[in-house]
Design a protein around this motif. Sequence first.
Motif, PDB file in Angstrom:
ATOM      1  N   VAL A  75       0.833  -1.200   0.000  1.00  0.00           N
ATOM      2  CA  VAL A  75       0.000   0.000   0.000  1.00  0.00           C
ATOM      3  C   VAL A  75       0.869   1.253   0.000  1.00  0.00           C
ATOM      4  O   VAL A  75       0.610   2.220  -0.732  1.00  0.00           O
ATOM      5  N   GLY A  76       1.933   1.238   0.803  1.00  0.00           N
ATOM      6  CA  GLY A  76       2.792   2.413   0.900  1.00  0.00           C
ATOM      7  C   GLY A  76       3.538   2.716  -0.382  1.00  0.00           C
ATOM      8  O   GLY A  76       3.592   3.874  -0.827  1.00  0.00           O
ATOM      9  N   ILE A  77       4.108   1.697  -1.007  1.00  0.00           N
ATOM     10  CA  ILE A  77       4.893   1.901  -2.222  1.00  0.00           C
ATOM     11  C   ILE A  77       4.023   2.443  -3.353  1.00  0.00           C
ATOM     12  O   ILE A  77       4.362   3.439  -4.009  1.00  0.00           O
ATOM     13  N   VAL A  78       2.883   1.808  -3.585  1.00  0.00           N
ATOM     14  CA  VAL A  78       2.020   2.226  -4.701  1.00  0.00           C
ATOM     15  C   VAL A  78       1.262   3.505  -4.355  1.00  0.00           C
ATOM     16  O   VAL A  78       1.123   4.402  -5.193  1.00  0.00           O
ATOM     17  N   GLY A  79       0.782   3.595  -3.119  1.00  0.00           N
ATOM     18  CA  GLY A  79       0.061   4.802  -2.724  1.00  0.00           C
ATOM     19  C   GLY A  79       0.924   6.042  -2.834  1.00  0.00           C
ATOM     20  O   GLY A  79       0.478   7.090  -3.328  1.00  0.00           O
ATOM     21  N   ALA A  80       2.177   5.945  -2.409  1.00  0.00           N
ATOM     22  CA  ALA A  80       3.095   7.089  -2.501  1.00  0.00           C
ATOM     23  C   ALA A  80       3.377   7.461  -3.947  1.00  0.00           C
ATOM     24  O   ALA A  80       3.537   8.644  -4.275  1.00  0.00           O
ATOM     25  N   ARG A  81       3.415   6.466  -4.823  1.00  0.00           N
ATOM     26  CA  ARG A  81       3.695   6.757  -6.241  1.00  0.00           C
ATOM     27  C   ARG A  81       2.560   7.531  -6.891  1.00  0.00           C
ATOM     28  O   ARG A  81       2.786   8.359  -7.782  1.00  0.00           O
ATOM     29  N   PHE A  82       1.335   7.285  -6.445  1.00  0.00           N
ATOM     30  CA  PHE A  82       0.209   8.091  -6.934  1.00  0.00           C
ATOM     31  C   PHE A  82       0.268   9.509  -6.387  1.00  0.00           C
ATOM     32  O   PHE A  82      -0.233  10.430  -7.019  1.00  0.00           O
ATOM     33  N   ALA A 141       6.584  -6.089  13.196  1.00  0.00           N
ATOM     34  CA  ALA A 141       7.065  -5.667  11.871  1.00  0.00           C
ATOM     35  C   ALA A 141       8.566  -5.421  11.900  1.00  0.00           C
ATOM     36  O   ALA A 141       9.096  -4.807  12.823  1.00  0.00           O
ATOM     37  N   ARG A 142       9.256  -5.867  10.843  1.00  0.00           N
ATOM     38  CA  ARG A 142      10.706  -5.742  10.797  1.00  0.00           C
ATOM     39  C   ARG A 142      11.123  -4.278  10.621  1.00  0.00           C
ATOM     40  O   ARG A 142      10.508  -3.532   9.846  1.00  0.00           O
ATOM     41  N   PRO A 143      12.186  -3.840  11.286  1.00  0.00           N
ATOM     42  CA  PRO A 143      12.632  -2.447  11.177  1.00  0.00           C
ATOM     43  C   PRO A 143      12.933  -2.007   9.757  1.00  0.00           C
ATOM     44  O   PRO A 143      12.668  -0.855   9.392  1.00  0.00           O
ATOM     45  N   TRP A 144      13.474  -2.903   8.923  1.00  0.00           N
ATOM     46  CA  TRP A 144      13.821  -2.486   7.563  1.00  0.00           C
ATOM     47  C   TRP A 144      12.575  -2.144   6.752  1.00  0.00           C
ATOM     48  O   TRP A 144      12.639  -1.289   5.855  1.00  0.00           O
ATOM     49  N   LYS A 145      11.454  -2.782   7.054  1.00  0.00           N
ATOM     50  CA  LYS A 145      10.217  -2.470   6.334  1.00  0.00           C
ATOM     51  C   LYS A 145       9.732  -1.061   6.709  1.00  0.00           C
ATOM     52  O   LYS A 145       9.275  -0.302   5.848  1.00  0.00           O
ATOM     53  N   LYS A 146       9.850  -0.726   7.974  1.00  0.00           N
ATOM     54  CA  LYS A 146       9.475   0.615   8.421  1.00  0.00           C
ATOM     55  C   LYS A 146      10.385   1.665   7.795  1.00  0.00           C
ATOM     56  O   LYS A 146       9.926   2.720   7.342  1.00  0.00           O
ATOM     57  N   ALA A 147      11.685   1.349   7.738  1.00  0.00           N
ATOM     58  CA  ALA A 147      12.643   2.300   7.174  1.00  0.00           C
ATOM     59  C   ALA A 147      12.393   2.526   5.692  1.00  0.00           C
ATOM     60  O   ALA A 147      12.470   3.663   5.193  1.00  0.00           O
ATOM     61  N   LEU A 148      12.074   1.455   4.958  1.00  0.00           N
ATOM     62  CA  LEU A 148      11.805   1.585   3.520  1.00  0.00           C
ATOM     63  C   LEU A 148      10.600   2.496   3.286  1.00  0.00           C
ATOM     64  O   LEU A 148      10.635   3.378   2.414  1.00  0.00           O
ATOM     65  N   LEU A 149       9.546   2.302   4.060  1.00  0.00           N
ATOM     66  CA  LEU A 149       8.350   3.129   3.902  1.00  0.00           C
ATOM     67  C   LEU A 149       8.647   4.594   4.210  1.00  0.00           C
ATOM     68  O   LEU A 149       8.200   5.496   3.488  1.00  0.00           O
ATOM     69  N   ARG A 150       9.398   4.839   5.256  1.00  0.00           N
ATOM     70  CA  ARG A 150       9.709   6.226   5.617  1.00  0.00           C
ATOM     71  C   ARG A 150      10.530   6.918   4.534  1.00  0.00           C
ATOM     72  O   ARG A 150      10.359   8.114   4.285  1.00  0.00           O
TER      73      ARG A 150
END
Length: 438
Positions: free
Chosen positions: A165-172, A184-193
């Motif tokens: 949701v974050g990757i595609v939503g941000a692209r819109f 949730a793994r820290p790297w997933k949070k970091a990627l979204l941020r």
Amino acid sequence: MTFSLLDQLLAYREVIWFNPGTKESRLALGETGFTQKDIDTAADRFDRFRPFFAAAFPETRAASGRLESPLRSISGMRTALAQKYGVRLEGRLLLKCDHLLPIAGSVKGRGGIYEVIKYAEQIALTHRLLQPGDDTAVLLGKRARAVFAGHRLAVGSTGNLGLAVGIVGARFGFQVAVHMAAAARPWKKALLRRLGVQVVEYQADYSQAVAEGRRQAAADPHCHFIDDENSADLFLGYAVAGRRVMEQLDELAIPVDADHPLFVYLPCGVGGGPGGITFGLKQLFGDHVHCFFAEPTHSPAMLLGLSSGLHSRVSVRDFGLNNITAADGLAVGRPSGFIGRTMAPLIDGVFTVADEELFRLLALLAESEEIRLEPSALAGMAGPPRLEQASIYLKEHGLDRAMAEATHMVWGTGGRLVPAEEMASYCQRGKDLSQPGG
């Protein structure tokens, strides 16, 4: 639910439960409230957005914006599993490689991406950014992004749905908030941020993250909440996978019928992903496909919900289970009532896997096939040998004579986006646990 089953669950033992409430697929499908036409509508929307994906995400251009993952034979792993578990393991063994699903790299990608594009399309049509039949790549333009910036998306997630949701939503250009559980793994949070997504962290488990995200979104008329526990759009997005699998099996000349049964093993958290995929597969293959959900021993939420008939009215914590697992995508204490009630007659069984076994299987797959997945993605891998050992079940269902011609399909999920150093630590832990005394 029997006392014997409950005793084993409370002791965190690995179990396999065969659903006594299954019905003939044709009858059960008719009771779900959904049809093949609903899946076709979702597949058509994915096709309409192929120009958008191809323009927005370079990794999708080679396939002209089509979002799909490979279906791969893993005969080396088949041999390794047979040796590890001391079983014959007849038939083919395939891996549905959703860790390679473009953009999101997980099984949650189909549903999450689908609900985002459906919401974006509704806004685009309302604001006349798009006319029926238009090239959806136009939605990457400045005018469209300005409109989307006035709308918000929110989702509760253990990790992978939030990534999609974050990757595609941000692209819109949407404002996106992902409410993430402690697991949730820290790297997933970091990627979204890094993508500009707001990550809201909770010390409690997934259920609180979803509940709080839902509560906050309800107060904002311009916010769309993607509800992992109750969304029909997520469900239908996942269900599209059934049609794609049928096409891939046809390309491999693998039949599915009474003499060639298909067994599918699906990692299960709240239940939406495996529930939707099961629905899509049952629509196409009926009683010739047998779908089993796989959960961690510390988070057997769907097993408890189905076997008790209580669905979302029961939590693993009601029984003192701690819902702590390295399989972060499956760290769910309360199952989806929507999935449980809708899919109960179509789910053939549920089995549980200990965290230590997930890591052993992870290392075994890396060694035998050079495929590296995150721990959650290995939950289904224990399924084929477990089923081979279930001789009474196979005989009762007339499957014992067909196993030599059976196809076993383990559904993978995340792994491609995992940082290299973290993946290396997963593999090393699996190797260490596989040593004598490990």
